[in-house]
Write a protein that holds these residues in place. Structure first.
Motif, PDB file in Angstrom:
ATOM      1  N   PHE A 103       2.541  -5.707  74.984  1.00  0.00           N
ATOM      2  CA  PHE A 103       1.107  -5.922  74.953  1.00  0.00           C
ATOM      3  C   PHE A 103       0.417  -4.693  75.543  1.00  0.00           C
ATOM      4  N   LEU A 104      -0.657  -4.270  74.903  1.00  0.00           N
ATOM      5  CA  LEU A 104      -1.340  -3.053  75.329  1.00  0.00           C
ATOM      6  C   LEU A 104      -1.919  -3.218  76.728  1.00  0.00           C
ATOM      7  N   ASN A 105      -1.214  -2.681  77.704  1.00  0.00           N
ATOM      8  CA  ASN A 105      -1.698  -2.732  79.086  1.00  0.00           C
ATOM      9  C   ASN A 105      -1.959  -1.302  79.551  1.00  0.00           C
ATOM     10  N   ALA A 106      -2.734  -0.576  78.767  1.00  0.00           N
ATOM     11  CA  ALA A 106      -3.110   0.772  79.136  1.00  0.00           C
ATOM     12  C   ALA A 106      -4.421   0.724  79.909  1.00  0.00           C
ATOM     13  N   ARG A 107      -4.652   1.745  80.673  1.00  0.00           N
ATOM     14  CA  ARG A 107      -5.892   1.806  81.439  1.00  0.00           C
ATOM     15  C   ARG A 107      -7.115   1.775  80.524  1.00  0.00           C
ATOM     16  N   ASP A 108      -7.010   2.399  79.339  1.00  0.00           N
ATOM     17  CA  ASP A 108      -8.134   2.386  78.400  1.00  0.00           C
ATOM     18  C   ASP A 108      -8.519   0.969  78.003  1.00  0.00           C
ATOM     19  N   GLN A 109      -7.511   0.122  77.697  1.00  0.00           N
ATOM     20  CA  GLN A 109      -7.809  -1.252  77.313  1.00  0.00           C
ATOM     21  C   GLN A 109      -8.459  -2.011  78.469  1.00  0.00           C
ATOM     22  N   PHE A 110      -7.996  -1.750  79.662  1.00  0.00           N
ATOM     23  CA  PHE A 110      -8.575  -2.395  80.843  1.00  0.00           C
ATOM     24  C   PHE A 110     -10.042  -1.978  80.999  1.00  0.00           C
ATOM     25  N   ILE A 111     -10.331  -0.689  80.800  1.00  0.00           N
ATOM     26  CA  ILE A 111     -11.707  -0.190  80.916  1.00  0.00           C
ATOM     27  C   ILE A 111     -12.589  -0.814  79.839  1.00  0.00           C
ATOM     28  N   ILE A 112     -12.073  -0.901  78.605  1.00  0.00           N
ATOM     29  CA  ILE A 112     -12.836  -1.501  77.504  1.00  0.00           C
ATOM     30  C   ILE A 112     -13.221  -2.940  77.841  1.00  0.00           C
ATOM     31  N   SER A 113     -12.231  -3.719  78.235  1.00  0.00           N
ATOM     32  CA  SER A 113     -12.502  -5.128  78.579  1.00  0.00           C
ATOM     33  C   SER A 113     -13.433  -5.240  79.772  1.00  0.00           C
ATOM     34  N   SER A 114     -13.236  -4.381  80.752  1.00  0.00           N
ATOM     35  CA  SER A 114     -14.048  -4.423  81.961  1.00  0.00           C
ATOM     36  C   SER A 114     -15.518  -4.138  81.661  1.00  0.00           C
ATOM     37  N   LYS A 115     -15.786  -3.105  80.876  1.00  0.00           N
ATOM     38  CA  LYS A 115     -17.172  -2.744  80.565  1.00  0.00           C
ATOM     39  C   LYS A 115     -17.871  -3.846  79.761  1.00  0.00           C
ATOM     40  N   VAL A 116     -17.164  -4.407  78.806  1.00  0.00           N
ATOM     41  CA  VAL A 116     -17.758  -5.464  77.980  1.00  0.00           C
ATOM     42  C   VAL A 116     -17.944  -6.743  78.788  1.00  0.00           C
ATOM     43  N   PHE A 117     -16.945  -7.080  79.600  1.00  0.00           N
ATOM     44  CA  PHE A 117     -16.993  -8.336  80.356  1.00  0.00           C
ATOM     45  C   PHE A 117     -18.065  -8.302  81.450  1.00  0.00           C
ATOM     46  N   TYR A 118     -18.086  -7.236  82.230  1.00  0.00           N
ATOM     47  CA  TYR A 118     -18.976  -7.183  83.393  1.00  0.00           C
ATOM     48  C   TYR A 118     -20.383  -6.676  83.074  1.00  0.00           C
ATOM     49  N   HIS A 119     -20.547  -5.984  81.952  1.00  0.00           N
ATOM     50  CA  HIS A 119     -21.847  -5.372  81.664  1.00  0.00           C
ATOM     51  C   HIS A 119     -22.422  -5.770  80.309  1.00  0.00           C
ATOM     52  N   GLY A 120     -21.706  -6.603  79.558  1.00  0.00           N
ATOM     53  CA  GLY A 120     -22.134  -6.937  78.202  1.00  0.00           C
ATOM     54  C   GLY A 120     -23.327  -7.852  78.098  1.00  0.00           C
ATOM     55  N   GLU A 121     -23.689  -8.531  79.186  1.00  0.00           N
ATOM     56  CA  GLU A 121     -24.816  -9.467  79.129  1.00  0.00           C
ATOM     57  C   GLU A 121     -26.165  -8.761  79.154  1.00  0.00           C
ATOM     58  N   ASP A 122     -26.220  -7.570  79.715  1.00  0.00           N
ATOM     59  CA  ASP A 122     -27.465  -6.805  79.866  1.00  0.00           C
ATOM     60  C   ASP A 122     -27.314  -5.496  79.095  1.00  0.00           C
ATOM     61  N   SER A 179      -4.569  -6.783  86.020  1.00  0.00           N
ATOM     62  CA  SER A 179      -5.138  -6.265  87.264  1.00  0.00           C
ATOM     63  C   SER A 179      -4.222  -6.563  88.445  1.00  0.00           C
ATOM     64  N   TYR A 180      -4.418  -5.826  89.505  1.00  0.00           N
ATOM     65  CA  TYR A 180      -3.616  -6.024  90.708  1.00  0.00           C
ATOM     66  C   TYR A 180      -3.997  -7.346  91.369  1.00  0.00           C
ATOM     67  N   SER A 181      -3.007  -8.213  91.589  1.00  0.00           N
ATOM     68  CA  SER A 181      -3.189  -9.516  92.243  1.00  0.00           C
ATOM     69  C   SER A 181      -4.252 -10.366  91.570  1.00  0.00           C
ATOM     70  N   ALA A 182      -4.434 -10.188  90.262  1.00  0.00           N
ATOM     71  CA  ALA A 182      -5.380 -10.993  89.475  1.00  0.00           C
ATOM     72  C   ALA A 182      -6.797 -10.933  90.025  1.00  0.00           C
ATOM     73  N   THR A 183      -7.185  -9.757  90.522  1.00  0.00           N
ATOM     74  CA  THR A 183      -8.552  -9.595  91.022  1.00  0.00           C
ATOM     75  C   THR A 183      -9.537  -9.344  89.890  1.00  0.00           C
ATOM     76  N   GLY A 184      -9.044  -8.809  88.772  1.00  0.00           N
ATOM     77  CA  GLY A 184      -9.912  -8.494  87.653  1.00  0.00           C
ATOM     78  C   GLY A 184     -10.688  -7.212  87.824  1.00  0.00           C
ATOM     79  N   THR A 185     -10.418  -6.465  88.886  1.00  0.00           N
ATOM     80  CA  THR A 185     -11.206  -5.259  89.167  1.00  0.00           C
ATOM     81  C   THR A 185     -10.372  -3.980  89.213  1.00  0.00           C
ATOM     82  N   SER A 186      -9.129  -4.077  89.610  1.00  0.00           N
ATOM     83  CA  SER A 186      -8.302  -2.865  89.740  1.00  0.00           C
ATOM     84  C   SER A 186      -7.099  -2.960  88.810  1.00  0.00           C
TER      85      SER A 186
END
Length: 347
Positions: A103-122, A179-186
């Motif tokens: 499963f694609l666990n590259a940093r790029d995929q994490f950044i893509i999901s992070s930007k859409v998840f945390y900033h996609g509402e605004d 993410s590290y310890s399922a924090t969703g941030t790192s």
């Protein structure tokens, strides 16, 4: 001991404070044959997914993203798995050429999901994030990579606008899983196998077909379902660790006290798990409470301190010591840790 031992499956998503290590103890001290089982702080659902507990089972959590993930997994498992792994064809059939891959666990995929998840509402906030990514590039190669990354983020943002609930579940899963310890941030550098993801989500999908999924405040939920024959398992945010849980209001001292006051007057059987600390020990001081201490490996610091233990309470309004030593749950496993002179189990 895995949840398959009890007819269940492993939790489909990692979660802070997961109870998988405690499942053998908890299963042993559950009351016999409840009519209804309610998990008030569902989290990753370790106990819900451990196997059938009652004819009626209710999973609840106050985190809207976690609840949406569970509901999406229950009702749209094939679509969720396909978005995560690409294992299904357009007609819904499984790809014949599927082989073991990661499963694609590259940093790029994490950044893509992070930007859409945390900033996609605004949109304005999302737009600023895209600009920051592009402007952070220094060299020619970096600029090419950042332009590609920005394009992928915009593409996923567009997909989310067309099906927000499905893509919220996809992004949330990736952030928790990678993410590290399922924090969703790192981002954590760890491989995730396609086959394990598919098996895990399909097993959880089957278990959820007999589970009611709620999104309520814990106090309202407990008051509504309280009745003889109901069994509540409560795994609230641990004291002084409440700020680890993102996306929900802080579970402060007043909320801990409100939970205690509500459970104190319950007609139902109640079991709680908490960190072993003075505040909780004093809060649950009434004679009606049975308090069992459990020491388990401290997964957060084991790499720095081998053999480190984390001390927890299991607190109930019924005799959990008798069940642990002599209860009918002994048919599940025969090899279990004894209770020491301090009333503690060391796992």
């Amino acid at each position: 001991m895995s949840n398959q031992h009890y007819g269940g499956c492993d939790p489909p998503i990692p979660w802070i404070g997961g109870k998988s290590v405690l499942i053998p103890v908890i299963r042993r001290i559950m009351p016999d044959y409840p009519k209804k089982y309610v998990e008030a702080f569902g989290g990753g659902g370790a106990l819900t997914f451990s196997g059938k507990i009652a004819p009626i089972q209710i999973y609840n959590d106050f985190n809207q993203h976690l609840v949406n993930f569970m509901r999406t997994l229950k009702s749209r498992a094939d679509e969720l798995i396909s978005r995560l792994t690409g294992v299904y064809n357009a007609d819904g059939s499984l790809r014949e050429d599927l082989v073991k891959e990661y499963f694609l666990n590259a940093r790029d995929q994490f950044i893509i999901s992070s930007k859409v998840f945390y900033h996609g509402e605004d949109f304005e906030d999302f737009y600023e994030q895209i600009k920051k990514i592009i402007n952070s590039a220094q060299t020619h190669d970096e600029k090419l990579h950042k332009l590609w990354l920005a394009g992928e983020i915009i593409k996923e943002y567009d997909d989310r606008t067309k099906d927000p609930k499905l893509w919220d579940a996809v992004n949330f899963y990736i952030l928790m899983k990678c993410s590290y310890s399922a924090t969703g941030t790192s981002w954590a550098i760890k491989p995730v196998n396609y086959e394990s993801v598919i098996n895990l989500l399909n097993g959880a999908f089957r278990m959820l077909q007999n589970v009611i999924i709620e999104h309520k405040d814990c106090i309202d939920l407990i008051r509504f379902h309280d009745a003889p024959g109901t069994f509540f398992y409560c795994d609230p945010p641990y004291y002084m660790a409440e700020d680890l849980y993102n996306g929900v209001p802080l579970f402060g001292d007043d909320k801990h006290k409100q939970l205690h006051d509500t459970l104190l007057n319950c007609e139902s059987k109640v079991l709680l798990s908490y960190n072993d600390c003075h505040f909780i020990d004093e809060l649950y001081c009434e004679d009606k409470w049975f308090k069992m201490r459990v020491a388990r490996p401290n997964s957060m610091i084991l790499h720095n301190e081998p053999g480190a233990l984390y001390n927890e309470f299991l607190i109930a309004n019924y005799d959990i010591f008798s069940l642990y030593n002599n209860g009918v749950q002994t048919t599940f496993f025969n090899d279990y840790e004894p209770i020491d002179n301090e009333g503690r189990i060391v796992l």
